[in-house]
Scaffold this active site. Structure first.
Site, short mmCIF file in Angstrom:
data_model
loop_
_atom_site.label_atom_id
_atom_site.label_comp_id
_atom_site.label_asym_id
_atom_site.label_seq_id
_atom_site.Cartn_x
_atom_site.Cartn_y
_atom_site.Cartn_z
N LYS A 263 -60.56 6.38 37.65
CA LYS A 263 -59.18 6.56 38.12
C LYS A 263 -58.41 5.24 38.13
O LYS A 263 -57.27 5.19 37.73
CB LYS A 263 -59.16 7.15 39.54
N ARG B 242 -58.06 13.37 49.91
CA ARG B 242 -59.51 13.51 49.75
C ARG B 242 -60.06 14.67 50.56
O ARG B 242 -61.25 14.95 50.46
CB ARG B 242 -60.19 12.23 50.23
N ARG C 130 -71.84 -1.82 39.70
CA ARG C 130 -70.49 -2.07 39.18
C ARG C 130 -69.91 -3.34 39.82
O ARG C 130 -70.13 -3.62 40.99
CB ARG C 130 -69.65 -0.84 39.55
N ARG D 98 -68.35 -4.59 45.26
CA ARG D 98 -67.78 -3.97 46.46
C ARG D 98 -68.91 -3.61 47.40
O ARG D 98 -69.95 -3.15 46.96
CB ARG D 98 -67.03 -2.69 46.06
N ARG E 201 -71.27 8.29 49.30
CA ARG E 201 -69.89 8.45 48.79
C ARG E 201 -69.80 9.66 47.88
O ARG E 201 -68.81 10.39 47.92
CB ARG E 201 -69.45 7.19 48.02
P1 AMP Z 1 -61.76 4.18 46.92
O1 AMP Z 1 -61.40 2.78 46.55
O2 AMP Z 1 -60.69 5.18 46.58
O3 AMP Z 1 -63.13 4.59 46.38
O4 AMP Z 1 -61.87 4.22 48.52
C1 AMP Z 1 -62.79 3.40 49.19
C2 AMP Z 1 -63.06 3.94 50.57
O5 AMP Z 1 -61.85 3.96 51.35
C3 AMP Z 1 -63.57 5.38 50.63
O6 AMP Z 1 -64.96 5.46 50.41
C4 AMP Z 1 -63.19 5.74 52.07
O7 AMP Z 1 -64.07 5.12 52.99
C5 AMP Z 1 -61.83 5.07 52.23
N1 AMP Z 1 -60.73 5.97 51.80
C6 AMP Z 1 -59.85 5.77 50.77
N2 AMP Z 1 -58.99 6.78 50.67
C7 AMP Z 1 -59.32 7.67 51.64
C8 AMP Z 1 -58.81 8.95 52.03
N3 AMP Z 1 -57.80 9.52 51.37
N4 AMP Z 1 -59.42 9.57 53.08
C9 AMP Z 1 -60.44 9.01 53.74
N5 AMP Z 1 -60.99 7.83 53.43
C10 AMP Z 1 -60.43 7.14 52.38
#
Ligand code: AMP
Length: 216
Positions: A13, A88, A127, A154, A165
Site C-alpha cells: 500500500k 481497519r 523488511r 520497524r 499483525r
Molecule cells: P501501518 O503502518 O498501517 O501498518 O500501521 C502500524 C500500526 O499502527 C498498526 O499495526 C496499528 O498498531 C496502528 N494503526 C494504524 N492505523 C490504525 C487504525 N486505523 N486502527 C488501529 N490501529 C492502527
C-alpha cells in the site's frame, strides 16, 4: 479524487500510495505514519500508542477516528486524498462514512491489493524502511534509493509482532472489505508481481478503468 487503499500489512500500500501521490498531487494519509510521528515526537498520544504498535495490536477506534477526523478537515485534503491504513475495523468504516457525508465527499475507488498470507509473512519478516521517506526495502538493502538514508527495521516488523499483525488484520480488517464491496467500489488487484505492473493496474483502477493484467 478520493481513494482508499486497502490491503494487509506488507501488501504494498505504501509503495502504491507514493506513486498515486506523485501522480495526482494529493496527500497520502497513512494512519500508521501519523502514529509513528507521534511516537517520534514523544507526545502523550505517542506514549500511549507505542506499546500497542510494538505488539502489533490496534489503537482504539475512538482515538483513530479522532485523528482521521482532524486530518481530513485540513485544507490540503480539499482536492482529494489517498487514505491508507484506515478504516481497519467495521466501526471505523462506519464512522468514516459519516465523516465523508459530513464533509460532502465520497470515495471514487477502493483499491484492494491482494497478497496471500504466506507471502505477507515472508515480506514483513526482515523488511527494512527508510526513516526519512518511509519507503520499504527487502532485507540486506543498505540505503534508501530516494534519499540515501540508512535503513532501519520497524519495531513491528520484528518476528514477535509480524504474526499478531496478520492475525488481527484477518479478524478485524478483512470484514471491512465487505462494507465497501456492497457499494460496488472495490477494484481487486493482485499484489504480486513487479511494482511497475501493479502501479499500472492501480492507476487504471483509480481512473475508473477496468483493471486487466497485461499478458507477456
Ligand atoms: P501501518 O503502518 O498501517 O501498518 O500501521 C502500524 C500500526 O499502527 C498498526 O499495526 C496499528 O498498531 C496502528 N494503526 C494504524 N492505523 C490504525 C487504525 N486505523 N486502527 C488501529 N490501529 C492502527
Amino acid at each position: 479524487m478520493n481513494l482508499l487503499l486497502y490491503g494487509a500489512p506488507g501488501s504494498g500500500k505504501g509503495t502504491q500510495a507514493n506513486m498515486l501521490r506523485s501522480h495526482f498531487g494529493i496527500p497520502h494519509i497513512a494512519t500508521g505514519d501519523m502514529l509513528r510521528a507521534e511516537i517520534a515526537a514523544d507526545t502523550e498520544l505517542g506514549r500511549q500508542a507505542q506499546p500497542i504498535l510494538a505488539a502489533g495490536k490496534y489503537v482504539s477506534d475512538e482515538i483513530m477516528i479522532g485523528i482521521v477526523r482532524h486530518r481530513l478537515g485540513e485544507p490540503d485534503c480539499v482536492p482529494g486524498f489517498i487514505m491508507d491504513g484506515f478504516p481497519r475495523t467495521v466501526p471505523q468504516a462506519e464512522a468514516l462514512d459519516d465523516l465523508m457525508a459530513e464533509l460532502g465527499k465520497r470515495f471514487d475507488r477502493v483499491i484492494y491489493l491482494k497478497v496471500p498470507v504466506e507471502e505477507l509473512l515472508r515480506r514483513l519478516s526482515g523488511r527494512l524502511v527508510c526513516p526519512t521517506c518511509q519507503r520499504t526495502y527487502p532485507p540486506g538493502t543498505a540505503s534508501c534509493q530516494a534519499d540515501a538514508s540508512s535503513l532501519v527495521q520497524r519495531e513491528d516488523d520484528r518476528p514477535a509482532a509480524v504474526r499478531p499483525r496478520i492475525e488481527i488484520y484477518l479478524e478485524k480488517t478483512v470484514p471491512v472489505l465487505d462494507h465497501y464491496r456492497i457499494g460496488g467500489l472495490v477494484s481487486e488487484i493482485d499484489g504480486r508481481g513487479t511494482i511497475e505492473e501493479i502501479s499500472r493496474q492501480v492507476l487504471a483502477a483509480a481512473n475508473g478503468r477496468v483493471v486487466k493484467k497485461q499478458t507477456a
